[in-house]
Design an enzyme around this catalytic site. Structure first.
Site, PDB file in Angstrom:
ATOM      1  N   CYS A  97     -11.915   5.055   6.960  1.00 24.43           N
ATOM      2  CA  CYS A  97     -11.202   4.814   5.507  1.00 24.43           C
ATOM      3  C   CYS A  97     -10.989   6.339   5.226  1.00 24.43           C
ATOM      4  O   CYS A  97     -11.851   7.242   5.207  1.00 24.43           O
ATOM      5  CB  CYS A  97     -11.943   4.214   4.618  1.00 24.43           C
ATOM      6  SG  CYS A  97     -11.136   4.017   2.938  1.00 24.43           S
TER       7      CYS A  97
ATOM      8  N   CYS B 220      -7.101  11.695  -7.274  1.00 24.77           N
ATOM      9  CA  CYS B 220      -5.674  11.012  -7.424  1.00 24.77           C
ATOM     10  C   CYS B 220      -5.313  11.009  -8.836  1.00 24.77           C
ATOM     11  O   CYS B 220      -5.801  11.111  -9.802  1.00 24.77           O
ATOM     12  CB  CYS B 220      -6.314   9.360  -7.172  1.00 24.77           C
ATOM     13  SG  CYS B 220      -4.726   8.440  -6.823  1.00 24.77           S
TER      14      CYS B 220
ATOM     15  N   CYS C 127      -5.795   4.409 -12.051  1.00 23.81           N
ATOM     16  CA  CYS C 127      -6.106   2.983 -12.036  1.00 23.81           C
ATOM     17  C   CYS C 127      -7.162   2.950 -12.740  1.00 23.81           C
ATOM     18  O   CYS C 127      -8.387   3.574 -12.426  1.00 23.81           O
ATOM     19  CB  CYS C 127      -6.068   2.513 -10.720  1.00 23.81           C
ATOM     20  SG  CYS C 127      -4.610   2.450  -9.799  1.00 23.81           S
TER      21      CYS C 127
ATOM     22  N   CYS D 294     -10.736   2.389 -11.015  1.00 23.42           N
ATOM     23  CA  CYS D 294     -11.078   2.956  -9.643  1.00 23.42           C
ATOM     24  C   CYS D 294     -11.735   4.569 -10.227  1.00 23.42           C
ATOM     25  O   CYS D 294     -11.243   4.993 -10.964  1.00 23.42           O
ATOM     26  CB  CYS D 294      -9.687   3.463  -9.005  1.00 23.42           C
ATOM     27  SG  CYS D 294     -10.080   4.368  -7.505  1.00 23.42           S
TER      28      CYS D 294
ATOM     29  N   GLY E 127      -7.101   9.046  -3.200  1.00 24.10           N
ATOM     30  CA  GLY E 127      -5.942   9.437  -3.208  1.00 24.10           C
ATOM     31  C   GLY E 127      -4.428   8.513  -2.817  1.00 24.10           C
ATOM     32  O   GLY E 127      -4.841   7.282  -2.503  1.00 24.10           O
TER      33      GLY E 127
ATOM     34  N   SER F 160      -2.258   1.896   2.617  1.00 25.06           N
ATOM     35  CA  SER F 160      -2.405   1.336   1.460  1.00 25.06           C
ATOM     36  C   SER F 160      -1.811   1.916   0.203  1.00 25.06           C
ATOM     37  O   SER F 160      -1.894   3.210  -0.012  1.00 25.06           O
ATOM     38  CB  SER F 160      -3.982   0.866   0.952  1.00 25.06           C
ATOM     39  OG  SER F 160      -4.002   0.232  -0.385  1.00 25.06           O
TER      40      SER F 160
ATOM     41  N   LEU G  71      -2.055  -4.938  -5.319  1.00 25.33           N
ATOM     42  CA  LEU G  71      -1.187  -5.649  -6.680  1.00 25.33           C
ATOM     43  C   LEU G  71      -2.211  -5.832  -7.871  1.00 25.33           C
ATOM     44  O   LEU G  71      -1.572  -5.134  -8.799  1.00 25.33           O
ATOM     45  CB  LEU G  71      -0.693  -7.022  -5.865  1.00 25.33           C
ATOM     46  CG  LEU G  71       0.076  -7.918  -7.067  1.00 25.33           C
ATOM     47  CD1 LEU G  71       1.257  -7.049  -6.933  1.00 25.33           C
ATOM     48  CD2 LEU G  71       0.391  -9.103  -6.300  1.00 25.33           C
ATOM     49  N   HIS G  72      -3.009  -6.632  -7.667  1.00 21.97           N
ATOM     50  CA  HIS G  72      -4.314  -6.554  -8.656  1.00 21.97           C
ATOM     51  C   HIS G  72      -3.849  -7.306 -10.078  1.00 21.97           C
ATOM     52  O   HIS G  72      -4.632  -7.530 -11.009  1.00 21.97           O
ATOM     53  CB  HIS G  72      -4.719  -5.319  -9.080  1.00 21.97           C
ATOM     54  CG  HIS G  72      -5.424  -4.523  -7.892  1.00 21.97           C
ATOM     55  ND1 HIS G  72      -6.002  -4.922  -6.935  1.00 21.97           N
ATOM     56  CD2 HIS G  72      -5.258  -2.948  -7.642  1.00 21.97           C
ATOM     57  CE1 HIS G  72      -6.563  -3.943  -6.199  1.00 21.97           C
ATOM     58  NE2 HIS G  72      -5.806  -2.853  -6.399  1.00 21.97           N
TER      59      HIS G  72
ATOM     60  N   CYS H 149     -14.777   0.558  -1.708  1.00 20.37           N
ATOM     61  CA  CYS H 149     -13.633   0.832  -2.231  1.00 20.37           C
ATOM     62  C   CYS H 149     -13.404   1.122  -3.808  1.00 20.37           C
ATOM     63  O   CYS H 149     -14.119   0.579  -4.595  1.00 20.37           O
ATOM     64  CB  CYS H 149     -12.812  -0.480  -2.425  1.00 20.37           C
ATOM     65  SG  CYS H 149     -12.297  -1.237  -0.662  1.00 20.37           S
TER      66      CYS H 149
HETATM   67  N1  SAH Z   1      -3.844   4.818  -3.709  1.00 17.32           N
HETATM   68  C1  SAH Z   1      -3.828   3.576  -2.560  1.00 17.32           C
HETATM   69  C2  SAH Z   1      -5.051   3.661  -1.412  1.00 17.32           C
HETATM   70  C3  SAH Z   1      -6.338   4.179  -2.133  1.00 17.32           C
HETATM   71  S1  SAH Z   1      -7.600   2.787  -2.956  1.00 17.32           S
HETATM   72  C4  SAH Z   1      -3.726   2.458  -3.333  1.00 17.32           C
HETATM   73  O1  SAH Z   1      -3.821   2.168  -4.393  1.00 17.32           O
HETATM   74  O2  SAH Z   1      -3.536   1.284  -2.626  1.00 17.32           O
HETATM   75  C5  SAH Z   1      -7.850   1.390  -1.784  1.00 17.32           C
HETATM   76  C6  SAH Z   1      -8.235   0.112  -2.538  1.00 17.32           C
HETATM   77  O3  SAH Z   1      -9.297   0.058  -3.289  1.00 17.32           O
HETATM   78  C7  SAH Z   1      -7.009  -0.154  -3.442  1.00 17.32           C
HETATM   79  O4  SAH Z   1      -6.611  -1.427  -3.403  1.00 17.32           O
HETATM   80  C8  SAH Z   1      -7.730  -0.158  -5.009  1.00 17.32           C
HETATM   81  O5  SAH Z   1      -7.055  -0.563  -6.078  1.00 17.32           O
HETATM   82  C9  SAH Z   1      -8.942  -0.477  -4.462  1.00 17.32           C
HETATM   83  N2  SAH Z   1     -10.042  -0.238  -5.497  1.00 17.32           N
HETATM   84  C10 SAH Z   1      -9.939   1.054  -6.431  1.00 17.32           C
HETATM   85  N3  SAH Z   1     -11.078   1.083  -7.130  1.00 17.32           N
HETATM   86  C11 SAH Z   1     -11.877  -0.142  -6.811  1.00 17.32           C
HETATM   87  C12 SAH Z   1     -13.086  -0.683  -7.081  1.00 17.32           C
HETATM   88  N4  SAH Z   1     -13.929  -0.099  -8.241  1.00 17.32           N
HETATM   89  N5  SAH Z   1     -13.615  -1.644  -6.838  1.00 17.32           N
HETATM   90  C13 SAH Z   1     -12.880  -2.644  -5.743  1.00 17.32           C
HETATM   91  N6  SAH Z   1     -11.562  -1.916  -5.145  1.00 17.32           N
HETATM   92  C14 SAH Z   1     -11.048  -0.998  -5.599  1.00 17.32           C
END
Ligand code: SAH
Length: 383
Positions: free
Chosen positions: A118, A125, A129, A132, A180, A212, A235-236, A354
């Site tokens: 990964c 970043c 979000c 995150c 990032g 991603s 998406l979330h 993640c």
């Molecule tokens: N910026 C990119 C890649 C990095 S994050 C993106 O947003 O896709 C990789 C994945 O982990 C993304 O789907 C992100 O939303 C998710 N993620 C971030 N924080 C998380 C958390 N605390 N628990 C589970 N997934 C998380």
């Protein structure tokens, strides 16, 4: 559980341009500029990316005088490993320190039939979000191609995978899911991916690479056209009001626009589906009604859904959904014909799962940062 920290000395020797991170064309131009024959560039490529040489002196097919000249005029520089951690489940995390003292993390996730690295694309970043951990890091800058490709090289060093093995690799897959937003650093990410995919070097097939994105709509088609790697979309949420809160980038690129570009993503098919990531947040986005709406939204897109149990971090404002809620959500998506696996959290004990990645970059300098597409991200470098 942590392994002893290796020394954090940087391997940078300040000799000149770094050959690591140069694409084939740049390397050929560099060699032409110093009057070396074209096949020298090919030999160098082989030593750097197939054999993993860390030192010009090891390049025994090159004349000694030429090696010495290269050592004077160039660097062969990987990121330094500032810290290496091993989880109880075998996941490994490396905190890498770059030449300017800034840091980012890389994670290796071993599984029975494969091993995924990964990779991070930025220090920190800009997307913020709300679920995150990386989004809470103040210091942000783009990684350059050498710093991105260097993450694989450091992992290969630690796994003992040089020369690039043809089979039986511990590092088979690459996901750009670390720190990032890769599409806010497209040029460097693309340059690094082209190096990684070169069959005479690191030789990772585009089919084993997944990028991603949180949904930088104007850049998505280019990923398919120019790189041909797999696409994952974070998406979330299934309505803009909630997604605006979870993924603030949604205010700029709302769900309908995002799904429109996914519908025409070059190279996607039922055999090669786009992954939609969906983090499971208790009482926020995990109801059966939202699962049904997700299915409705994905209609017509060759899609699979990846449900990610929320990984907690210190001070996080969310909780993970219950196992029952996750199972019910997955069942609804699955019954509509989509695969909907629940991602097993890996390396939670070393904050490697993640969204848990965060480093305390040590020097808050006002360094120049590359512009994001359309200048959207603004890339604040906070001092
Ligand atoms: N910026 C990119 C890649 C990095 S994050 C993106 O947003 O896709 C990789 C994945 O982990 C993304 O789907 C992100 O939303 C998710 N993620 C971030 N924080 C998380 C958390 N605390 N628990 C589970 N997934 C998380």
């Amino acid at each position: 559980m942590s392994a002893p920290d290796p020394p954090a000395e940087s391997r940078r020797n300040l000799a000149g341009p770094n050959l690591v991170g140069m694409g084939r064309a740049a390397l050929a131009a560099e060699m032409a500029a110093i009057g070396a024959e074209p096949f020298r560039a090919r030999q160098l490529w082989h030593w750097i990316y197939h054999r993993g040489a860390t030192d010009f002196a090891a390049m025994t097919t090159l004349a000694k005088g030429f090696r010495e000249r290269l050592a004077c005029d160039y660097e062969l520089c990987r990121p330094a490993v500032a810290r290496a951690l091993v989880s109880a489940d075998g996941t490994r995390k490396w905190l890498l320190r770059f030449a300017d003292g800034q840091e980012a993390e890389t994670v290796h996730i071993p599984e029975v039939d494969r091993g995924t690295l990964c990779v991070s694309s930025q220090v920190g970043c800009t997307l913020n979000c709300t679920f995150c951990h990386t989004g809470t890091q103040r210091l942000v800058r783009n990684l350059d191609a050498a710093e991105i490709v260097g993450q694989i090289m450091v992992a290969r060093d630690a796994l003992g995978e040089w020369p690039s093995p043809a089979e039986g690799r511990q590092l088979t897959n690459i996901v750009l899911m670390g720190m990032g937003e890769p599409l806010y650093n497209y040029d460097n990410v693309a340059a690094a991916l082209k190096i990684m995919m070169d069959p005479e070097g690191l030789a990772v097939s585009r089919r084993k690479i997944t990028l991603s994105t949180a949904g930088v709509v104007p850049m998505i088609a280019r990923v398919g056209e120019e790189l041909g790697v797999n696409l994952a979309v974070s998406l979330h949420a299934v309505n803009d009001e909630l997604r605006d809160r979870l993924v603030p980038l949604n205010k700029k690129y709302p769900i309908a626009k995002l799904l429109d570009v996914c519908r025409t993503y070059p190279g996607s098919s039922n055999a090669r589906r786009i992954t939609f990531e969906y983090v499971m947040l208790k009482g926020i986005n995990d109801s059966p009604a939202e699962a049904k709406e997700l299915v409705r939204l994905l209609e017509g897109i060759p899609a699979k859904v990846n449900l990610i149990p929320f990984n907690p971090w210190p001070g996080a404002p969310y909780e993970c959904s219950s196992d029952a809620a996750i199972a019910a959500f997955s069942d609804i998506v699955f019954a509509a014909g989509y695969s909907a696996p629940v991602r097993t959290p890996r390396g939670r004990d070393i904050l490697a799962a993640c969204g848990q990645l965060k480093s305390d970059s040590i020097r808050a300098r006002r360094t120049a940062t590359a512009a994001a597409p359309e200048g959207v991200a603004g890339m604040p470098v906070l001092g």
